[in-house]
Scaffold this motif. Structure first.
Motif, PDB file in Angstrom:
ATOM      1  N   ARG A  25     102.776  30.829 130.953  1.00  0.00           N
ATOM      2  CA  ARG A  25     104.257  31.010 130.763  1.00  0.00           C
ATOM      3  C   ARG A  25     104.362  32.609 130.902  1.00  0.00           C
ATOM      4  NH1 ARG A  25     106.389  27.889 127.280  1.00  0.00           N
ATOM      5  NH2 ARG A  25     108.369  27.077 128.234  1.00  0.00           N
ATOM      6  N   GLU A  26     103.236  32.545 129.869  1.00  0.00           N
ATOM      7  CA  GLU A  26     102.956  34.134 129.934  1.00  0.00           C
ATOM      8  C   GLU A  26     102.750  35.221 130.809  1.00  0.00           C
ATOM      9  OE1 GLU A  26     101.329  35.580 126.071  1.00  0.00           O
ATOM     10  OE2 GLU A  26     100.576  37.345 127.009  1.00  0.00           O
ATOM     11  N   ALA A  27     101.963  34.163 131.747  1.00  0.00           N
ATOM     12  CA  ALA A  27     101.217  34.629 132.985  1.00  0.00           C
ATOM     13  C   ALA A  27     102.323  34.575 133.747  1.00  0.00           C
ATOM     14  CB  ALA A  27     100.310  34.441 133.721  1.00  0.00           C
ATOM     15  N   ALA A  28     103.531  33.980 133.944  1.00  0.00           N
ATOM     16  CA  ALA A  28     104.045  33.329 134.656  1.00  0.00           C
ATOM     17  C   ALA A  28     105.739  34.683 134.381  1.00  0.00           C
ATOM     18  CB  ALA A  28     104.918  32.416 134.637  1.00  0.00           C
ATOM     19  N   GLN A  29     105.099  34.968 133.063  1.00  0.00           N
ATOM     20  CA  GLN A  29     106.323  35.863 132.757  1.00  0.00           C
ATOM     21  C   GLN A  29     105.973  37.555 133.229  1.00  0.00           C
ATOM     22  OE1 GLN A  29     106.337  35.082 128.466  1.00  0.00           O
ATOM     23  NE2 GLN A  29     108.223  34.086 128.776  1.00  0.00           N
ATOM     24  N   LEU A  30     104.004  38.234 133.443  1.00  0.00           N
ATOM     25  CA  LEU A  30     104.283  38.965 133.220  1.00  0.00           C
ATOM     26  C   LEU A  30     103.776  39.606 134.968  1.00  0.00           C
ATOM     27  CD1 LEU A  30     100.790  38.560 130.717  1.00  0.00           C
ATOM     28  CD2 LEU A  30     102.867  40.323 130.690  1.00  0.00           C
ATOM     29  N   ILE A  31     103.412  38.818 135.774  1.00  0.00           N
ATOM     30  CA  ILE A  31     103.887  38.210 137.263  1.00  0.00           C
ATOM     31  C   ILE A  31     105.614  38.563 137.636  1.00  0.00           C
ATOM     32  CG2 ILE A  31     103.554  36.991 139.395  1.00  0.00           C
ATOM     33  CD1 ILE A  31     101.014  35.535 138.044  1.00  0.00           C
ATOM     34  N   ALA A  32     106.421  37.723 137.107  1.00  0.00           N
ATOM     35  CA  ALA A  32     107.694  37.791 137.750  1.00  0.00           C
ATOM     36  C   ALA A  32     107.643  39.404 137.207  1.00  0.00           C
ATOM     37  CB  ALA A  32     108.612  37.137 136.850  1.00  0.00           C
ATOM     38  N   GLY A  33     107.878  40.203 136.060  1.00  0.00           N
ATOM     39  CA  GLY A  33     107.964  41.080 135.322  1.00  0.00           C
ATOM     40  C   GLY A  33     107.434  42.357 136.327  1.00  0.00           C
ATOM     41  N   LYS A  34     106.325  42.048 136.875  1.00  0.00           N
ATOM     42  CA  LYS A  34     105.883  43.323 137.798  1.00  0.00           C
ATOM     43  C   LYS A  34     106.891  43.177 139.316  1.00  0.00           C
ATOM     44  CE  LYS A  34     101.196  43.255 135.859  1.00  0.00           C
ATOM     45  NZ  LYS A  34      99.472  43.040 135.892  1.00  0.00           N
ATOM     46  N   LEU A  35     107.393  42.375 139.552  1.00  0.00           N
ATOM     47  CA  LEU A  35     107.956  42.065 140.675  1.00  0.00           C
ATOM     48  C   LEU A  35     110.113  42.354 140.486  1.00  0.00           C
ATOM     49  CD1 LEU A  35     107.683  40.818 142.927  1.00  0.00           C
ATOM     50  CD2 LEU A  35     108.617  38.783 142.532  1.00  0.00           C
ATOM     51  N   ARG A  36     109.805  41.754 139.117  1.00  0.00           N
ATOM     52  CA  ARG A  36     111.264  42.728 139.303  1.00  0.00           C
ATOM     53  C   ARG A  36     111.172  44.348 139.121  1.00  0.00           C
ATOM     54  NH1 ARG A  36     112.522  44.915 133.955  1.00  0.00           N
ATOM     55  NH2 ARG A  36     114.882  44.731 133.652  1.00  0.00           N
ATOM     56  N   LEU A  37     110.162  45.176 138.483  1.00  0.00           N
ATOM     57  CA  LEU A  37     109.987  46.306 138.869  1.00  0.00           C
ATOM     58  C   LEU A  37     110.027  46.622 139.758  1.00  0.00           C
ATOM     59  CD1 LEU A  37     107.482  46.899 135.852  1.00  0.00           C
ATOM     60  CD2 LEU A  37     110.036  46.934 135.769  1.00  0.00           C
ATOM     61  N   HIS A  38     109.571  46.038 140.741  1.00  0.00           N
ATOM     62  CA  HIS A  38     109.053  46.184 142.433  1.00  0.00           C
ATOM     63  C   HIS A  38     109.942  45.818 143.188  1.00  0.00           C
ATOM     64  CE1 HIS A  38     106.736  46.093 146.282  1.00  0.00           C
ATOM     65  NE2 HIS A  38     107.999  45.474 146.313  1.00  0.00           N
ATOM     66  N   VAL A  39     110.889  45.160 142.941  1.00  0.00           N
ATOM     67  CA  VAL A  39     112.414  44.833 143.745  1.00  0.00           C
ATOM     68  C   VAL A  39     113.315  46.407 142.804  1.00  0.00           C
ATOM     69  CG1 VAL A  39     114.480  43.859 143.655  1.00  0.00           C
ATOM     70  CG2 VAL A  39     111.885  42.170 143.136  1.00  0.00           C
ATOM     71  N   ALA A  40     113.374  46.556 141.797  1.00  0.00           N
ATOM     72  CA  ALA A  40     113.665  47.529 141.026  1.00  0.00           C
ATOM     73  C   ALA A  40     113.892  48.652 141.834  1.00  0.00           C
ATOM     74  CB  ALA A  40     114.294  47.812 139.693  1.00  0.00           C
ATOM     75  N   ASP A  41     112.396  49.342 142.193  1.00  0.00           N
ATOM     76  CA  ASP A  41     112.251  50.594 142.952  1.00  0.00           C
ATOM     77  C   ASP A  41     112.436  50.606 143.605  1.00  0.00           C
ATOM     78  OD1 ASP A  41     110.659  51.720 140.619  1.00  0.00           O
ATOM     79  OD2 ASP A  41     109.010  50.617 141.134  1.00  0.00           O
ATOM     80  N   GLU A  42     112.899  49.194 144.797  1.00  0.00           N
ATOM     81  CA  GLU A  42     112.434  49.118 145.710  1.00  0.00           C
ATOM     82  C   GLU A  42     114.716  48.968 146.569  1.00  0.00           C
ATOM     83  OE1 GLU A  42     109.881  45.875 148.498  1.00  0.00           O
ATOM     84  OE2 GLU A  42     112.500  45.131 147.975  1.00  0.00           O
ATOM     85  N   ARG A  43     115.371  48.755 145.343  1.00  0.00           N
ATOM     86  CA  ARG A  43     116.487  48.699 145.368  1.00  0.00           C
ATOM     87  C   ARG A  43     116.599  50.837 144.968  1.00  0.00           C
ATOM     88  NH1 ARG A  43     119.663  43.865 146.289  1.00  0.00           N
ATOM     89  NH2 ARG A  43     121.563  45.690 145.561  1.00  0.00           N
ATOM     90  N   GLY A  44     116.125  51.130 144.946  1.00  0.00           N
ATOM     91  CA  GLY A  44     116.339  52.475 143.564  1.00  0.00           C
ATOM     92  C   GLY A  44     117.455  52.831 142.053  1.00  0.00           C
ATOM     93  N   LEU A  45     116.960  51.446 141.454  1.00  0.00           N
ATOM     94  CA  LEU A  45     117.147  51.147 140.380  1.00  0.00           C
ATOM     95  C   LEU A  45     116.620  51.806 138.731  1.00  0.00           C
ATOM     96  CD1 LEU A  45     117.831  46.978 140.674  1.00  0.00           C
ATOM     97  CD2 LEU A  45     120.331  48.626 141.078  1.00  0.00           C
ATOM     98  N   ARG A  46     116.092  52.292 139.674  1.00  0.00           N
ATOM     99  CA  ARG A  46     114.842  53.021 137.892  1.00  0.00           C
ATOM    100  C   ARG A  46     114.885  54.348 137.872  1.00  0.00           C
ATOM    101  NH1 ARG A  46     109.371  50.886 137.663  1.00  0.00           N
ATOM    102  NH2 ARG A  46     109.390  51.182 135.455  1.00  0.00           N
ATOM    103  N   ASP A  47     116.079  54.538 138.443  1.00  0.00           N
ATOM    104  CA  ASP A  47     116.893  56.363 138.333  1.00  0.00           C
ATOM    105  C   ASP A  47     116.558  57.418 136.705  1.00  0.00           C
ATOM    106  OD1 ASP A  47     118.340  58.829 137.744  1.00  0.00           O
ATOM    107  OD2 ASP A  47     120.949  57.530 137.537  1.00  0.00           O
TER     108      ASP A  47
END
Ligand code: ASP
Length: 591
Positions: A399-421
């Motif tokens: 569980r925690e490993a999956a959360q940490l990986i998905a959390g990093k991907l979430r930030l990556h996708v947000a960076d791609e979409r310019g959501l981290r203003d």
């Protein structure tokens, strides 16, 4: 006509109303242009730029002026001819017709242009830091830092805090890093340590009855070099007697809100959002969640119960979890983009990334078609709001490993979409941390914060699985960056001894290293708690910059060297002898 005594002004203050005044300005030649026999100089000081106009037939030296020469000029302020005003400059309506000029000092040609913020190799900038600091963005960042720190001092003073300095030459304080060690000449063979933080001194100041302490404290940690780290850094360090966790949180929210308002004009809403540590991991896959955008993680294991997709079926059978998030509008992505995201997830440690794109004209996925049942899509829609037009990304792991990986991907996708203003500021608190963690390398029990942190109500007996115990520990997070940590402390010597014992310290070691603290606790130590915030990081986020080196006047490079003064360096053999030290490194082999 008698020539009046000139008024001394800065390069930032002249406006049209000053026309006709005789003024004297000192500063650096920012740029110099020859126009039709007249020389135009932009004179720069900390306060701004003022245009000087010089007739080289009257003042011969003007023709020889070069960038960064230091001059003093006297002359008459006048309005610039119509059409030549510069709106971008606060002094842009006027110029000074120079009648006397003194060259105070000449400058060699600087190794990089000073008047712009253009890209320059960082080692060159650090070697000539005093020139780099003249450039506009560093002038701005240092000014911002001054205003921000002043706002902290003013606010905490108004709240009854005393600013108290604590020593630099101390003995080891366990904050989880290595200490910098300083040999003592007067006590051969003995060493001081530089403080990793003022932690124990601020606790002793509470025993001493000051009740509210703060310090803009320099801290030293001899950690391995990493991109955005400095071996010495500054914390806003504070401690209170008789506080609840909410009291510390309220003081810190007030401090930060005041700091952002005074330094940036930014109104930060308080109170900040609060998340438990478990919730931060479950929803954001991080103990420092970025709340500027949604895309919350979901555990969708239940939606995959009975799935035909072998990999997920096997993961669930092994007790693992399937964690994912929805990117709204993500179905538009091409297969190539999804493959690139899968590769990125691999770099984050995913054994594989499953993506599903739910477009109006059909569903694409890295899962076999047979596994994409209507039932599954319905379940994902109910669990995660997965709708037509969206993409969903899924990771299976413990569980925690999956959360940490998905959390990093979430930030990556947000960076791609310019959501981290960077102009938005989303603060939050993360609470209810575990008291202990297992050290990834040694497997040993280590404090999640530091060993002086009090267990949470319900965990005080210290019974049962130590990893299940909770702490009165809180972190304040801004835009996915941890600004600082704090805790309610242990003030009972018996409890402190128990914690040291759980951490594997022998009674002798406890006595040797912390005897003074335990002794102090025997003399009416009040309950106390506090927090420390990293100043460099806060300024970085305020300035919207990329590196904390841009917030510090004289930083070390990424290898923790000062390229300007050339440190660290070898010392004279005589000094080593005085210190009774012998260096066991071959000088030619030194890195
Ligand atoms: N001394 C701690 C640190 O430097 C902060 C605190 O507990 O107040 O992280």
């Amino acid at each position: 006509m008698s020539v009046s005594q000139p008024r001394r002004v800065t390069c930032g203050e002249l406006r049209a109303q000053a026309s006709g005044d005789r003024v004297e300005l000192s500063g650096w030649v920012n740029s110099s242009r020859d126009h039709g026999g007249l020389i135009f100089i932009d004179l720069r000081d900390r306060f701004g730029l003022t245009q000087l106009v010089i007739d080289p037939r009257a003042i011969g030296e003007a023709a020889s002026l070069r960038a960064e020469d230091v001059i003093r000029a006297t002359g008459l302020v006048r309005r610039r001819p119509a059409g030549t005003e510069n709106e971008k400059l606060e002094t842009g309506e006027v110029e000074v017709a120079v009648d006397a000029l003194t060259v105070l000092n000449r400058s060699k040609t600087p190794p990089f242009p000073i008047h712009t913020d253009g890209e320059v190799d960082e080692s060159l900038r650090l070697r000539f830091r005093y020139l780099d600091l003249r450039r506009p963005h560093l002038q701005r960042n240092i000014a911002l830092r001054h205003r921000a720190v002043k706002a902290v001092r003013d606010y905490l003073d108004a709240q009854g805090f005393f600013e108290i300095e604590t020593p630099m030459l101390i003995k080891q304080t366990p904050e989880g890093a290595r200490d910098f060690i300083v040999p003592s000449r007067l006590h051969p063979g003995d060493f001081y340590a530089l403080p990793q933080s003022p932690q124990l001194f601020k606790q002793l100041l509470m025993v001493a009855g000051f009740q509210r302490y703060f310090q803009i404290a320099r801290c030293f940690r001899d950690e391995d070099t990493r991109a955005d780290r400095q071996p010495e850094f500054t914390q806003i360090d504070l401690e209170m007697a008789f506080p609840t966790q909410d009291d510390v949180i309220a003081v810190m929210e007030g401090t930060l809100a005041n700091m952002f308002f005074e330094a940036l004009g930014e109104k930060v809403p308080t109170p900040f959002v609060r998340l438990s540590h478990a919730q931060a991991l479950a929803e954001y896959g991080s103990d420092k969640p970025d709340l500027r955008f949604g895309m919350k993680l979901q555990d969708v294991s239940a939606a995959f119960a009975g799935t035909e997709f072998k990999i997920f079926a096997a993961a669930l059978a092994a007790g693992q979890a399937i964690v994912g998030f929805v990117e709204s509008g993500g179905a538009r992505r091409s297969r190539r983009e999804f493959d690139a995201l899968a590769a990125t997830a691999g770099e984050f440690g995913a054994k594989g990334l499953v993506w599903i794109a739910r477009a109006a004209d059909g569903t694409k996925s890295s899962m076999p078609k047979t596994a994409l049942t209507d039932e599954l899509m319905g379940a994902l829609e109910r669990a995660a709001g997965f709708s037509v037009g969206d993409a969903m990304y899924l990771v299976a792991d413990a569980r925690e490993a999956a959360q940490l990986i998905a959390g990093k991907l979430r930030l990556h996708v947000a960076d791609e979409r310019g959501l981290r203003d960077p102009r938005r500021f989303a603060f939050c608190w993360v609470l209810d941390f575990p008291l202990f963690e297992r050290d990834a390398e040694s497997g040993a029990l280590t404090p999640a914060h530091h060993p002086f942190t009090a267990p949470a109500p319900g965990s005080e007996s210290l019974q049962g699985d130590p990893l299940q115990l909770r702490a009165q520990h809180y972190d304040v997070v801004l835009n996915g960056m941890e600004l600082g940590s704090g805790s309610i402390r242990i003030h009972d010597p018996a409890m402190q001894r128990k914690i040291f014992a759980l951490l594997g310290y022998s009674p002798e070691e406890v006595e040797r290293r912390f005897g003074f603290l335990l002794e102090a606790f025997e003399y009416g130590a009040p309950p106390h708690g506090g927090i420390a915030l990293g100043v460099d990081r806060i300024i970085l986020l305020m300035a919207g910059g990329q590196s904390i080196r841009e917030t510090i006047a004289f930083p070390k490079n990424q290898r923790f060297q000062d390229l300007m003064i050339d440190a660290p360096t070898a010392v004279e053999p005589k000094i080593l002898r005085e210190l009774h030290l012998r260096v066991d490194v071959d000088p030619v082999r030194r890195p």
